[in-house]
Design an enzyme around this catalytic site. Structure first.
Site: not given
Ligand code: G3P
Length: 222
Positions: A84
């Site tokens: 990533k």
């Molecule tokens: O890991 C990437 C993404 O899915 C994280 O999103 O907003 O849940 O921190 P969030």
């Protein structure tokens, strides 16, 4: 559509893998930090649970040399790792180089169609378009997914659109309706996908009627 679980918890990956319906895992520095285990040991444990799945593990470098150095190291840990890389100018430049070296990249923290275009042109394997964090500020994250899927299809980019930052099952359903390639979600959301009250009611009625009729499947029940 591929389903990934978005987590730093090895046990969540293990349970999801037992269900046999997940295709990979995405992690990020915050999820790894929250899990409280070492980064490499966590990623390798996930790679072992899902040897044929895609495991995304994120660099923390912000300059081209640091991103390249970290990405090469992380990619060397296991063949099913996708590295990533954040959607920044350095991230784009590093991605071009990594793709020429055969290292797959999941370009993350993408929030706009313009950013997704640059990620696709850089050769990102996955474009992680965040929806929940956009919804969190009273905008419509899924609209960007629609535009990015259309762009990838229209220009024949090889990148796959990965819907990230999912908050609830309807994000998964909308992603499916829009033709997104991958949805990555918290384990809790994955669990929610299984359930519908009418399934529970229907199963209970089947079993009650069956038992009331005194029916059996086996001639000589053990
Ligand atoms: O890991 C990437 C993404 O899915 C994280 O999103 O907003 O849940 O921190 P969030």
């Amino acid at each position: 559509m591929k389903l990934f679980v978005d987590t730093g918890q090895v046990e969540e990956v293990r349970q999801a893998a037992e269900w046999g319906i997940i295709d990979g895992v995405t992690t990020n520095p915050s999820l790894i930090a929250k899990a409280g285990r070492g980064f490499k040991e966590t990623v390798l444990a996930m790679c072992e649970i899902l040897p044929h799945g895609s495991i995304s593990a994120e660099v923390v470098g912000t300059t081209v040399p640091d991103i390249l150095k970290e990405a090469r190291e992380i990619a060397s840990w296991a063949p099913n790792i996708v590295v990533k890389v954040p959607m920044t100018p350095a991230g784009i430049q590093a991605t071009r180089q990594l793709r020429q070296e055969g290292i797959r990249v999941n370009m993350t923290l993408v929030f706009s169609p313009a950013q997704a275009l640059l990620a696709a042109k850089a050769g990102a394997t996955y474009i992680s378009v965040f929806v929940g964090r956009v919804d969190d500020i009273a905008s419509e994250g899924m609209r960007t997914i629609e535009e990015v899927v259309q762009m990838v299809d229209a220009y024949g980019f090889e990148s796959e659109v990965l819907v990230a930052s999912i908050r609830h099952p309807m994000h998964v359903v909308e992603a499916m309706r829009m033709g997104a390639h991958i949805a990555t979600m918290p384990f809790k959301v994955l669990e929610q996908l299984f359930h519908h009250p009418l399934t529970d009611i229907g199963l209970q009625r089947f079993l009650e009627d069956w038992n009331k009729a005194g029916l059996r499947i086996f001639d000589n029940p053990a």
